[in-house]
Design an enzyme around this catalytic site. Sequence first.
Site, PDB file in Angstrom:
ATOM      1  N   GLY A   1       0.817  -1.205   0.000  1.00  0.00           N
ATOM      2  CA  GLY A   1       0.000   0.000   0.000  1.00  0.00           C
ATOM      3  C   GLY A   1       0.849   1.253   0.000  1.00  0.00           C
ATOM      4  O   GLY A   1       2.056   1.215   0.245  1.00  0.00           O
TER       5      GLY A   1
ATOM      6  N   GLY B   1       0.432   8.852   2.607  1.00  0.00           N
ATOM      7  CA  GLY B   1       1.216  10.073   2.689  1.00  0.00           C
ATOM      8  C   GLY B   1       2.523   9.872   3.418  1.00  0.00           C
ATOM      9  O   GLY B   1       3.401  10.723   3.386  1.00  0.00           O
TER      10      GLY B   1
ATOM     11  N   GLY C   1       4.863   7.305   2.907  1.00  0.00           N
ATOM     12  CA  GLY C   1       5.674   6.311   2.231  1.00  0.00           C
ATOM     13  C   GLY C   1       4.919   5.101   1.717  1.00  0.00           C
ATOM     14  O   GLY C   1       3.707   4.985   1.827  1.00  0.00           O
ATOM     15  N   ILE C   2       5.703   4.187   1.139  1.00  0.00           N
ATOM     16  CA  ILE C   2       5.196   2.951   0.552  1.00  0.00           C
ATOM     17  C   ILE C   2       5.537   1.799   1.481  1.00  0.00           C
ATOM     18  O   ILE C   2       6.612   1.747   2.069  1.00  0.00           O
ATOM     19  CB  ILE C   2       5.825   2.712  -0.834  1.00  0.00           C
ATOM     20  CG1 ILE C   2       5.527   3.891  -1.765  1.00  0.00           C
ATOM     21  CG2 ILE C   2       5.318   1.421  -1.459  1.00  0.00           C
ATOM     22  CD1 ILE C   2       6.241   3.806  -3.100  1.00  0.00           C
ATOM     23  N   VAL C   3       4.616   0.827   1.600  1.00  0.00           N
ATOM     24  CA  VAL C   3       4.851  -0.364   2.416  1.00  0.00           C
ATOM     25  C   VAL C   3       4.963  -1.570   1.492  1.00  0.00           C
ATOM     26  O   VAL C   3       4.129  -1.765   0.605  1.00  0.00           O
ATOM     27  CB  VAL C   3       3.717  -0.593   3.435  1.00  0.00           C
ATOM     28  CG1 VAL C   3       4.023  -1.820   4.295  1.00  0.00           C
ATOM     29  CG2 VAL C   3       3.544   0.624   4.317  1.00  0.00           C
TER      30      VAL C   3
ATOM     31  N   ASP D   1      -3.172   8.266  16.406  1.00  0.00           N
ATOM     32  CA  ASP D   1      -3.773   8.116  15.071  1.00  0.00           C
ATOM     33  C   ASP D   1      -4.410   6.740  14.933  1.00  0.00           C
ATOM     34  O   ASP D   1      -4.276   6.072  13.915  1.00  0.00           O
ATOM     35  CB  ASP D   1      -2.708   8.324  13.991  1.00  0.00           C
ATOM     36  CG  ASP D   1      -3.324   8.474  12.606  1.00  0.00           C
ATOM     37  OD1 ASP D   1      -4.476   8.920  12.511  1.00  0.00           O
ATOM     38  OD2 ASP D   1      -2.657   8.139  11.614  1.00  0.00           O
TER      39      ASP D   1
END
Length: 710
Positions: free
Chosen positions: A412, A415, A417-419, A533
């Site tokens: 995924g 905002g 980064g990419i995992v 969060d």
Amino acid sequence: MEMLPFLLLLLCNYLSPVTALNAEGSVLLTLKQSITDPEGSMSNWNYSDENPCSWNGVTCKEHSIVSISIPKRKLSGFLPPALGSLSQLRHVNFRNNKLSGKLPPELFEAQGLQSLVLYGNSFSGPLPKEIGKLRYLQTLDLSQNFFNGSLPSTIVQCKRLKTLVLSQNNFSGPLPDPFGTDLYSLQKLDLSYNYFNGSVPSDIGNLSSLQGTVDLSHNHFSGSIPPTLGNLPEKVYIDLTFNNLSGSIPQNGALMNRGPTAFIGNPGLCGPPLKNPCSSETPGASANSPSSFPFMPENNPPSDNDFGRSENTKGLSKSAIIGIVVGDIVGICLLGLLFSYCYSRVCGLNQDSDETSFDKGGKGRKKECLCFRKDESETLSENVEQYDLVPLDSQVAFDLDELLKASAFVLGKSGIGIVYKVVLEDGLTLAVRRLGEGGSQRFKEFQTEVEAIGRLRHPNIVTLRAYYWSVDEKLLIYDYIPNGNLASAIHGKAGLVAFTPLSWSIRLKIMKGIAKGLVYLHEFSPKKYVHGDLKPSNILLGHSMEPHISDFGLGRLANIAGGSPTLQSNRVAAEKPHERQKSLSASEVAANVLGTGYQAPEALKVVKPSQKWDVYSYGVILLEMITGRLAIVQVGNTEMDLVQWIQFCIEEKKPLSDVLDPYLPEDADKEEEIIAVLKIAMACVHSSPEKRPTMRHVLDALDRLSISSD
């Protein structure tokens, strides 16, 4: 004569079971006869019924079958051709079973079919050319089977196709023409792990509706990367790894600012973001195109052995061989000098040191001394370009080299980064998050924060195992949690026709697990942290559906790392209020924080985060699990958050059935328990922080609830 009516009645009753079932029901019984059903999913499919509309897995509309859905039931056998005679059939879903054999061409006589989901079976053979008859088809998912042969050219006639997932099969040959021009409705495209070859169609760049990841990885595509791929939406991630592509990587549109993980495994590719520069003879190459991206090891371009491919490559010229030899000699000398310097500077003559690290430039073997120790963090912060993977756990037995050579899949993007899901050669699976690419002056601050998070150990919190820091790249390496997130478990996943709803007992188990994780953060962690969060999308579910709280402290780490997260709400108790005021205006806070529906109302005041913020978020999650509704509810032409909607339902004295998730009526015997949890949730979302319970009190209440129901 008086006996005649009785005999006729007996005769009618005797004949009725044989003649009652309609034609569509008879077709489904041929399916039942073709399948072994160990869990009895089709146990109520009987001749004695008038029609099949009440049968398990069958949905009807106006007495005609429109859907057959029996996923994850260990069904084996094959699909009979007769299914194609169901003229009103719209949806077929047999995902995650053990069905095999070829797809009968007659199946595609059901020309109104809109979704065909067969992933996770053992189907084989080619995809019939009759697929082109399905002009209304929107979802085709045949992944994780054994289909082979080329993709029929007729598939481009399925112009309404939105989801095409063919990964992990044995498809081969080039993609049909005009693939990207005719399939203009595509939103999801995954062709990974096949044997597709030929060039990547340039008209794929026309697919302006694509979302997420366009996955063409692990195939045999060759030739250059078409610059037209840059025309795809900028948010689309293009995965071209492990093919036979060559030439320079175009630097335009959606192809720009991508890390090397989108291109690795193509030995012929050159230019940014890869480390191997293009020669002047390379088509489209610029004279000087070095990359400053350090994700791949320098002086160590990927080889065929690295990626498990055997390629038929042409012989190298003499000048190329001489260049390689000279480069290797220079590289070895530099590594020798660096090692000698480190050894004399740090290790001295101490051969008994029990500390270990991994040599990035070498083969990932353990060494008996460190070039950079923890007590020399100042030296490390001045030499962050040494690219060390820093383990935070004694059980970490992999190094950076192994990490870089592993198979990687995009899980995924956000905002922050990419995992990636990363599978090492020994089978160990990890989750790796890439943070910002900028910032080099705040290593010590990052180190302090990440090592504090790395010390957290609880079964309901995702474990941070290691991290990597360099000037241009920051990585966080976590345990991989296999069952997706809570948001998908409650509401289903985009693109899936159906999903298995959570039972009340599983929901209660998840609620308690989240509460336990928060109690640990609030009371037993070294700094008595605040998550800040909390929401269903960052609560991951393990093998047994146990919850794992993730993304803790992520916003702060991304901020330190030099990234630019769109939502910096992962705040910890140590963060100062005036720092938040500088980074976000009140209106931005209202839009970005309160707009999610999970943040406490007092967050608008930009005060120091408190544990009561997490309590409020937890209460919203409980309401979401009880009602099955999103945190923002659409009511007529207006929107309200879930808390307001529940309060409205209470004021209007709505019955409980109007509030409950529609998938929960089967657990009606748990009504008292559900009401008790609803009361706990309402206490958690009280508008006054002082009147909200602590997470310890919430967990105690849930524990008492479980005891009383046993």
